[in-house]
Design a protein around this motif. Structure first.
Motif: not given
Length: 360
Positions: A229, A231, A275, A338, A341
């Motif tokens: 992930f 971001d 994202e 998730d 991150v």
């Protein structure tokens, strides 16, 4: 021919008649081959089938020594679509009109290059090692625009004579151009359904479909599967300070950097907002960390160009998770990435964190 000898006259007339019949038979065969090729061009169902038909089948069917296809690709849509397609010989993709102007100038008509013609054009149209001595250069035109060119080459210097007619070749070029435009439009529609319009990477819908396939393959064959992930840090501040058009440019350019960092077979998608998510099949933790750090470093070092011509900087927080051996759901892998991150953001952002929770 001796006019006083009737027998010689008859023999000469027979010879001329045979020559005419042989030429007519050859033209009929040529017409049949062109007709069959046109039918196949009209019936193609994919870009790879079309390219293979023009560059491989044409060469074999017409006894050519070389065939080349140049396609104008100003927006790099073909560059993104073609590398993953199974082609025996790929086309040459042009990022500008210069090479086509060098071949056709302002005339944009079929050019036959035979003995005594400009050999410089042969050097432009074919690789020097191909040994091509004569050629037919066909401009591909749609709606008045030159979209590419198709080249047929022979080592026989007499194969193409600049004084010969080009009726068959002109017709073939017109139909090939229609087929190419049709396949490009079909590819655009296909990609529109699975591609994020802003960044050019895959969209969430496509990712949700493809991720299940990758998950099942990894579980069945017991190979590693990594998920990242990514971001963009403080993205809201970029929008607030520089405006949404600049934010969009940052998203677009980050998407491009991610794409260029991956191998064929890897999957990148815009997951939502700022994202992105990446799947790395057959990649262990060390290899996935290397990819994550390469992307993060590229984004950190990149000067992101704004619509006004200025630059802004950006960084990424990256979460990495590996598919557990006992995994029963792809959602577990996604949740682990998730978590990672968010941990990267908690640690100060602009870093890569590997999820090490029991669930992973």
């Amino acid at each position: 021919m001796n006019a006083s000898n009737p027998q010689d006259q008859v023999q000469e007339l027979r010879r001329q008649l045979k020559s005419l019949l042989d030429a007519a038979t050859a033209n009929e065969r040529k017409l049949d081959r062109f007709d069959a090729l046109e039918r196949r061009l009209i019936a193609v169902s994919s870009m790879e089938e079309l390219v293979n038909l023009l560059l491989v089948d044409c060469r074999d069917d017409f006894g050519l020594d070389a065939a080349e296809l140049w396609l104008l690709d100003l927006d790099e849509e073909l560059r993104r679509a073609l590398p993953a397609l199974p082609m025996v010989k790929p086309p040459r993709l042009l990022d500008g009109h210069g090479p086509l102007k060098d071949l056709f100038g302002a005339t944009r008509s079929t050019r036959l290059i035979g003995p005594g013609a400009d050999e410089g054009l042969l050097a432009l149209a074919f690789a020097p090692e191909s040994g091509i001595k004569s050629a037919a250069l066909l401009p591909l035109i749609r709606q008045g625009l030159l979209i590419g060119s198709l080249h047929f080459g022979s080592r026989d210097p007499e194969r193409y004579d600049s004084s010969s007619g080009t009726k068959f070749l002109d017709r073939l070029a017109a139909i090939a151009a229609i087929a190419i435009e049709s396949m490009l439009n079909r590819e655009r529609l296909r990609r529109a359904g699975m591609t994020d319009g802003l960044t050019g990477v895959h969209n969430r819908r496509y990712f949700d479909h493809r991720s299940l396939i990758e998950f099942s393959q990894a579980v069945r064959h017991r190979y590693p599967l990594a998920c990242l992930f990514l971001d963009i840090d403080h993205f809201k501040a970029i929008n607030d300070r520089h405006g949404h058009p600049t934010g969009d440019e940052v998203l677009r350019q980050v998407g491009g950097l991610i794409q260029r960092s991956l191998r064929t077979g890897d999957l990148a998608a815009r997951y939502g907002g700022e994202e992105f998510v990446v799947l790395l099949p057959r990649t262990d933790e060390a290899g996935a960390r290397e990819v994550a750090e390469r992307i993060r470093q590229m984004v950190q070092d990149a000067p992101f160009v704004t619509p006004e011509g200025g630059t802004v900087s950006a960084t990424l927080s990256v979460g990495l998770a590996m598919l557990p051996v006992e995994a029963t759901s792809f959602g577990d892998l996604l949740a682990a990435a998730d978590r990672a991150v968010y941990e990267a953001k908690r640690r100060g952002r602009n870093c890569t964190v590997v999820d090490e929770s029991p669930a992973a």
